[in-house]
Write an enzyme that holds these catalytic residues in place. Structure first.
Site, PDB file in Angstrom:
ATOM      1  N   ASP A 189       9.648  13.682  13.218  1.00 37.17           N
ATOM      2  CA  ASP A 189       9.702  13.748  11.479  1.00 37.17           C
ATOM      3  C   ASP A 189       8.265  13.656  11.218  1.00 37.17           C
ATOM      4  O   ASP A 189       7.360  13.254  10.067  1.00 37.17           O
ATOM      5  CB  ASP A 189      10.068  12.078  11.239  1.00 37.17           C
TER       6      ASP A 189
ATOM      7  N   VAL B  90       5.150  -1.022   2.491  1.00 32.29           N
ATOM      8  CA  VAL B  90       4.439  -1.249   3.737  1.00 32.29           C
ATOM      9  C   VAL B  90       3.088  -2.134   2.676  1.00 32.29           C
ATOM     10  O   VAL B  90       2.898  -1.581   1.414  1.00 32.29           O
ATOM     11  CB  VAL B  90       3.764   0.070   4.339  1.00 32.29           C
TER      12      VAL B  90
ATOM     13  N   ILE C  57       0.754  -1.096   0.349  1.00 35.25           N
ATOM     14  CA  ILE C  57      -0.166   0.191  -0.112  1.00 35.25           C
ATOM     15  C   ILE C  57       1.107   1.165  -0.057  1.00 35.25           C
ATOM     16  O   ILE C  57       0.143   2.416  -0.177  1.00 35.25           O
ATOM     17  CB  ILE C  57      -1.005  -0.105   0.803  1.00 35.25           C
TER      18      ILE C  57
ATOM     19  N   GLY D 270      10.657   5.459   3.561  1.00 36.48           N
ATOM     20  CA  GLY D 270      12.008   5.245   3.293  1.00 36.48           C
ATOM     21  C   GLY D 270      13.489   4.195   3.918  1.00 36.48           C
ATOM     22  O   GLY D 270      14.103   3.771   3.636  1.00 36.48           O
ATOM     23  N   PHE D 271      12.096   3.747   4.859  1.00 39.27           N
ATOM     24  CA  PHE D 271      12.305   2.072   5.710  1.00 39.27           C
ATOM     25  C   PHE D 271      11.835   1.501   4.861  1.00 39.27           C
ATOM     26  O   PHE D 271      12.887   0.004   5.499  1.00 39.27           O
ATOM     27  CB  PHE D 271      11.360   2.053   7.156  1.00 39.27           C
TER      28      PHE D 271
END
Ligand SMILES: Nc1ncnc2c1ncn2[C@@H]1O[C@H](COP(=O)(O)OP(=O)(O)OP(=O)(O)O)[C@@H](O)[C@H]1O
Ligand SMILES: [Mg+2]
Length: 377
Positions: A166, A56, A48, A52-53
């Protein structure tokens, strides 16, 4: 894209991991096989979003509940330390305006975070560059109030304040009722107590939202979040990104451009045209003043998130108050009170406290003090 001027060491990550172990009753470790099953083996069709990680995925757990599974990409800039920070901070936090962490998985060097699913996605996706129907102005105000409450809780709900670091429109997510929740604490830092109001730190955050004072002095306070939230407020009313390099130079940074218009008293010139006709001038004035205070150069001059909530609730109250005139512009409102020959009419309307407040502001062009105002619900 997250700006990260230094990456935490493995030692820091390992320390974080030990801290999480201490939190064991809260932290919910989910087996990898369970997540494989829930995401159909991390099927790309279930993706979805990508940040940056890593990717998802939307997933359904064995008990039928919907979740969002964020799987860390080992090559991602946001690494192990951010993963453990997220687990550590979110595992102990419960609030209706913060996205809940259902659990995590660190088997086989995986870094997987499992959140409650936020059905309507990011706030940003409802503002621009998407085909979603525009959010009404009232709804936008309610969303901002919700997000502000989440941040306020982080800043004040614990012995030491938690600074998000953030805050941006992709980290404010909306549930099926369009209620806002703040997400992504991976960069967050625990701030000082009463006598120790800042944390020295390497600069992290996202371009376009970064507090210039934090950037200069590398000292983080909760007022850095307030600055970033001010940028979000502009994004919400103007429906454009915090940074847009394709625009003429003076328009690239939303914070700078928006503040120019606000300081000229002409914020109305740059409002999202889809809502411009529906904003009452007194609500706009309160909102614009709040933006301006959040974006003050120095943290000490910025309001707390508690003040921001108060001001936004007041703006909403101004927007909703009065007779059935939710879609009126200033001219309409004023013309209802002043007849063609300039004499005041419509005094029935002015009997109510909220209307007299509006009339007072129209005539004086000023804002009342807190004590004169009806309390927000
Ligand atoms: N709990 C959630 N429920 C529903 N969708 C989510 C959830 N968390 C993240 N997403 C979706 O996944 C996308 C990526 O999220 P992620 O937090 O990884 O990155 P980001 O905040 O967009 O950007 P960055 O990593 O640069 O900070 C989001 O934009 C959103 O569309
Ligand atoms: Mg995010």
């Amino acid at each position: 894209m997250v700006l990260s001027m230094a990456i935490m060491t493995d030692a820091a990550a390992s320390q974080s991991k030990q801290n999480v172990a201490k939190l064991a009753p809260h932290g919910n470790r989910i087996p990898f096989v369970v997540l494989q099953e829930a995401t159909n083996y991390f099927d790309n069709q279930m993706v979805i979003g990508v940040g940056g990680f890593g990717k998802v995925y939307r997933a359904v757990m064995q008990d039928g509940s919907k979740v969002a599974v964020k799987r860390g990409n080992p090559k991602s800039q946001q690494g192990l330390a951010e993963f453990w920070t997220e687990v550590e901070v979110l595992s102990g936090v419960r609030h209706r305006h913060l996205v809940a962490l259902r659990g995590y998985c660190d088997e086989q060097n995986e870094m997987i975070l499992v959140y409650e699913n936020m059905e309507k996605g990011t706030l940003r996706s409802h503002l621009y560059n998407s085909d979603k129907p525009p959010l009404s102005w009232n709804k936008r105000l309610q969303i901002c109030i919700g997000a502000a409450k989440g941040l306020h809780y982080l800043h004040t709900g614990f012995k030491k304040s938690i600074i998000h670091r953030d805050v941006k429109s992709t980290n404010i997510l909306l549930d099926e009722n369009l209620s806002a929740k703040v997400s992504d604490f991976g960069l967050s830092k625990v701030g000082g107590g009463v006598d120790d109001t800042h944390v020295s730190t390497v600069v992290k955050g996202s371009f376009g939202y970064l507090d210039p004072e934090y950037f200069r002095r590398q000292q983080l306070t909760d007022k850095s979040d307030v600055y970033s939230f001010g940028v979000v407020l502009l994004e919400v009313i103007c429906a454009r990104p915090a940074l847009n390099p394709s625009l003429p130079k003076e328009m690239v940074s939303l914070a700078e451009w928006g503040m120019e218009w606000q300081k000229r008293g002409q914020l109305y010139q740059i409002i999202d045209p889809r809502i411009a006709g529906n904003i009452k001038p007194e609500a706009l004035k309160r909102y614009g003043d709040t933006v301006e205070k959040c974006l003050a150069d120095h943290g000490v001059d910025r309001p707390t998130m508690g003040d921001v909530i108060w001001n936004l609730e007041y703006a909403l109250q101004l927007q909703e108050s009065g007779e059935d005139n939710s879609d009126m512009s200033m001219n309409n409102t004023f013309s209802q009170l002043v007849s063609t020959d300039g004499r005041l009419t419509g005094l029935n309307c002015c009997v109510s406290p909220s209307c007299s407040t509006q009339l007072h502001m129209l005539i004086e062009g000023s804002i009342c003090s807190h004590s004169e105002l009806p309390q927000p619900s």
